[in-house]
Design a protein around this motif. Structure first.
Motif, mmCIF file in Angstrom:
data_model
loop_
_atom_site.group_PDB
_atom_site.id
_atom_site.type_symbol
_atom_site.label_atom_id
_atom_site.label_comp_id
_atom_site.label_asym_id
_atom_site.label_seq_id
_atom_site.Cartn_x
_atom_site.Cartn_y
_atom_site.Cartn_z
ATOM 1 N N ALA A 259 0.824 -1.206 0.000
ATOM 2 C CA ALA A 259 0.000 0.000 0.000
ATOM 3 C C ALA A 259 0.860 1.258 0.000
ATOM 4 C CB ALA A 259 -0.937 -0.004 1.204
ATOM 5 N N VAL A 260 1.968 1.224 0.744
ATOM 6 C CA VAL A 260 2.877 2.358 0.775
ATOM 7 C C VAL A 260 3.451 2.621 -0.614
ATOM 8 C CG1 VAL A 260 5.124 3.148 1.618
ATOM 9 C CG2 VAL A 260 3.476 2.168 3.216
ATOM 10 N N GLU A 261 3.906 1.554 -1.270
ATOM 11 C CA GLU A 261 4.479 1.723 -2.601
ATOM 12 C C GLU A 261 3.421 2.194 -3.597
ATOM 13 O OE1 GLU A 261 7.006 -1.287 -4.155
ATOM 14 O OE2 GLU A 261 7.823 -1.832 -2.198
ATOM 15 N N ALA A 262 2.201 1.688 -3.489
ATOM 16 C CA ALA A 262 1.130 2.112 -4.403
ATOM 17 C C ALA A 262 0.801 3.591 -4.210
ATOM 18 C CB ALA A 262 -0.113 1.252 -4.185
ATOM 19 N N GLU A 263 0.707 4.033 -2.963
ATOM 20 C CA GLU A 263 0.430 5.447 -2.686
ATOM 21 C C GLU A 263 1.551 6.334 -3.231
ATOM 22 O OE1 GLU A 263 -2.069 7.072 -1.373
ATOM 23 O OE2 GLU A 263 -3.318 5.499 -0.495
ATOM 24 N N ALA A 264 2.801 5.906 -3.030
ATOM 25 C CA ALA A 264 3.930 6.692 -3.509
ATOM 26 C C ALA A 264 3.962 6.748 -5.031
ATOM 27 C CB ALA A 264 5.232 6.105 -2.968
ATOM 28 N N GLU A 265 3.668 5.621 -5.662
ATOM 29 C CA GLU A 265 3.649 5.579 -7.127
ATOM 30 C C GLU A 265 2.578 6.529 -7.669
ATOM 31 O OE1 GLU A 265 4.749 4.333 -10.962
ATOM 32 O OE2 GLU A 265 5.724 3.890 -9.040
ATOM 33 N N ALA A 266 1.394 6.492 -7.060
ATOM 34 C CA ALA A 266 0.302 7.350 -7.524
ATOM 35 C C ALA A 266 0.619 8.827 -7.347
ATOM 36 C CB ALA A 266 -0.983 6.989 -6.771
ATOM 37 N N ALA A 267 1.362 9.146 -6.283
ATOM 38 C CA ALA A 267 1.681 10.545 -5.990
ATOM 39 C C ALA A 267 2.994 10.998 -6.624
ATOM 40 C CB ALA A 267 1.749 10.750 -4.476
ATOM 41 N N GLY A 268 3.758 10.060 -7.193
ATOM 42 C CA GLY A 268 5.046 10.424 -7.783
ATOM 43 C C GLY A 268 6.119 10.689 -6.765
ATOM 44 N N LEU A 269 6.027 10.096 -5.587
ATOM 45 C CA LEU A 269 7.031 10.275 -4.536
ATOM 46 C C LEU A 269 8.038 9.134 -4.576
ATOM 47 C CD1 LEU A 269 4.787 12.203 -3.409
ATOM 48 C CD2 LEU A 269 5.524 11.511 -1.127
#
Length: 276
Positions: A259-269
């Motif tokens: 979930a952390v990686e998915a959120e970061a990917e979606a936000a470009g972080l």
């Protein structure tokens, strides 16, 4: 002396957040013990207790066959009610009260010592679920720029200085400037402050957007209160306009990695476990 670190029944001393459930799954069937006033996310407590009645609680753990304990989840600094102390726990007050008036690490060391003095082996979250502590490297597709790496290095210096006086485990740095540091209100409050004020504080609106950095305090007792990052951390970092999140490799718990990686990917972080 018998080594109980890998054998005997395990009790999880649970507070708030996702960590208790993650450790419970990794540990199999531990005894779930909740501090009074906390709902344990995703778990049903077997025992609830108050610090004012710590000795009867420790006796109960022995009765249940517990030899190992681990602490999981966030717990607020306790407000003790003198009327609730039993006689045996009241004798521990001279050890507890001075620690409550110090920093978090000092308080947690004092609590840990009480459990060890009672004959329990204390484990860290990383002992039970080592996969929660990523190795060094970049997670996901986004990577820090050279400017981001400089900001992370500066933030690491600041966090080390904060930790030396037992204050916090995080800082936000953009373009070499410290936008915020973590104190008692926690990481979410720090990121909310940056979201509200950070744009105005950056000298170059088109320059490096900034980095959240997290690390344990120097010399911290790592069996309790390791810094943690989860999906909500990523969402708040994105809302604060940051370029990414860096942390000390081997010293930070990543809660819900997918979930952390998915959120970061979606936000470009970017997500970077940085070598200390």
């Amino acid at each position: 002396m018998t080594d109980n670190s890998q054998s005997g029944r395990l009790a999880l001393i649970c507070g708030a957040g996702a960590l208790p459930a993650l450790l419970a799954r990794a540990a199999g069937a531990p005894l779930i013990c909740a501090v009074d006033g906390y709902e344990v996310e995703g778990l049903t407590p077997d025992i609830q207790f108050r610090l004012e009645r710590l000795v009867p609680f420790l006796d109960r753990l022995h009765d249940e066959g517990v030899t190992r304990v681990a602490f999981a989840g966030g717990i607020r600094r306790p407000r003790l009610d003198p009327a609730l102390f039993d006689p045996a726990t009241a004798q521990l007050v001279p050890k507890i009260l001075p620690a409550i008036q110090q920093g978090d690490d000092a308080l947690l060391r004092a609590i840990l010592a009480l459990y060890e003095d009672a004959g329990f082996t204390v484990l860290g979250a990383h002992d039970i679920a080592p996969d929660l502590v990523p190795d060094a490297g970049v997670l996901g597709r986004s990577a820090p720029t050279a400017a981001d790496e400089r900001d992370a290095a500066r933030a690491a210096e600041i966090v080390a200085a904060l930790g030396a006086v037992d204050v916090g485990q995080g800082a936000v740095v953009a373009q070499g400037l410290c936008l915020a540091v973590e104190s008692l209100p926690g990481t979410d409050a720090m990121l909310d402050f940056v979201a509200a004020t950070g744009v105005a504080l950056r000298p170059d609106p088109k320059g490096a957007r900034g980095v959240l950095y997290k690390a344990p305090k120097p010399g911290q007792e790592r069996r309790m209160d390791l810094p943690a990052l989860g999906p909500e951390t990523v969402r708040r970092a994105a809302a604060a306009g940051l370029a990414g999140i860096a942390w000390e490799a081997g010293g930070v718990l990543l809660l819900g990695r997918e979930a952390v990686e998915a959120e970061a990917e979606a936000a470009g972080l970017f997500l970077w476990a940085r070598e200390p």
